[in-house]
Scaffold this active site. Structure first.
Site, short mmCIF file in Angstrom:
data_model
loop_
_atom_site.label_atom_id
_atom_site.label_comp_id
_atom_site.label_asym_id
_atom_site.label_seq_id
_atom_site.Cartn_x
_atom_site.Cartn_y
_atom_site.Cartn_z
N ARG A 90 84.31 -0.93 42.14
CA ARG A 90 84.62 -0.78 40.71
C ARG A 90 83.31 -0.81 39.95
O ARG A 90 82.43 -1.60 40.29
CB ARG A 90 85.43 -1.96 40.18
CG ARG A 90 86.75 -2.15 40.80
CD ARG A 90 87.81 -1.35 40.09
NE ARG A 90 89.05 -1.47 40.81
CZ ARG A 90 89.99 -0.54 40.83
NH1 ARG A 90 89.86 0.57 40.14
NH2 ARG A 90 91.08 -0.71 41.52
N THR A 107 74.95 -3.92 46.72
CA THR A 107 74.51 -3.15 47.89
C THR A 107 75.08 -1.73 47.78
O THR A 107 76.21 -1.54 47.31
CB THR A 107 75.01 -3.77 49.21
OG1 THR A 107 76.43 -3.72 49.24
CG2 THR A 107 74.55 -5.21 49.35
N HIS A 108 74.30 -0.75 48.23
CA HIS A 108 74.76 0.64 48.14
C HIS A 108 74.32 1.40 49.40
O HIS A 108 73.16 1.32 49.81
CB HIS A 108 74.18 1.30 46.89
CG HIS A 108 74.71 2.68 46.68
ND1 HIS A 108 76.00 2.93 46.24
CD2 HIS A 108 74.16 3.90 46.92
CE1 HIS A 108 76.21 4.23 46.19
NE2 HIS A 108 75.10 4.84 46.60
N ASP A 140 72.92 -2.83 36.34
CA ASP A 140 72.82 -2.68 34.89
C ASP A 140 73.99 -1.82 34.42
O ASP A 140 74.97 -1.66 35.16
CB ASP A 140 71.43 -2.15 34.47
CG ASP A 140 71.18 -0.72 34.96
OD1 ASP A 140 72.13 -0.07 35.48
OD2 ASP A 140 70.05 -0.24 34.81
N ASP A 144 74.73 2.70 39.44
CA ASP A 144 73.77 2.52 40.54
C ASP A 144 72.33 2.90 40.16
O ASP A 144 71.56 3.32 41.03
CB ASP A 144 74.21 3.29 41.80
CG ASP A 144 75.54 2.78 42.34
OD1 ASP A 144 75.78 1.57 42.26
OD2 ASP A 144 76.33 3.60 42.85
#
Ligand code: GAR
Length: 197
Positions: A90, A107-108, A140, A144
């Protein structure tokens, strides 16, 4: 000892790695609560590791802001030093960013700013690139686009599917996350400074 609240939507395999790392008495952080926006499979880790869980179902609120306010209330009860989005699928509203920034990290499964959003692995495959990666960022109000704490390249191999590629990325994410939690706890990474620059 740094207190971590980890938020998930899925299986929580990266969370499991963090929980296992924090079983080491020398590890300077502990997960104090696990939260989710739905009945996520990874909530069972709470029982396995003896950690409280909570759910703030996204669909139970009229809009994203109301959900975010409920999430803030739950997370704040644990007085965390760091809030980790570990597969929370989300976008968090501005209220959540305001409440925890810069101690809110995500984390991405891609080498940001490449392939942001909910389908980082799928998008990298669709683009036909021969390498992608894993990133850890400060959250922020962008999608991403926050300051990068750590990232590492991961090759895309011939015949990769979304699942095989994601399985190659996740161990890298885990390593980056555990190292960053260590570095933040030991003041080797200063999230305030990273956000200000
Ligand atoms: C991880 O790869 C994480 O980076 C990703 O979800 C996965 C969760 O796996 N997050 C995103 O894509 C956020 N945009 P897990 O539940 O097995 O830890």
């Amino acid at each position: 000892m740094q207190k971590l609240v980890v938020l998930i939507s899925g299986t929580g395999s990266n969370l499991r790695a963090l929980l296992e790392a924090s079983e080491d008495a020398e590890f300077p952080a502990r997960v104090v609560a696990i939260g989710a926006d739905r009945e996520a499979d990874g909530l069972v880790l709470g029982e396995e590791f003896g950690i409280p869980t909570f759910t703030v179902p996204y669909t139970a609120y009229p809009d994203r802001d109301a959900w975010g306010d409920a999430l803030i209330e739950q997370v704040r009860q644990w007085e965390p030093d760091l809030v980790i989005l570990s597969g929370l699928m989300r976008l968090v509203p501005a209220g959540v960013v305001d409440a925890f920034s810069p101690y809110l990290i995500n984390t991405h499964p891609a080498y940001l700013p490449e392939f942001p959003g909910a389908h980082g692995v799928r998008d990298a495959l669709a683009a036909g690139v021969d390498q992608t990666g894993a990133s850890l960022i400060v959250v922020d109000n962008s999608v991403d686009g926050g300051p990068i704490i750590a990232q590492e390249r991961v090759p895309v191999l011939p015949g990769d599917t979304e699942s095989t590629l994601h399985d190659r990325i996740k161990p890298v994410e885990r390593r980056l996350l555990i190292q960053a939690v260590l570095d933040i706890a030991n003041s080797h990474i200063d999230l305030k400074e990273l956000t200000a620059s």
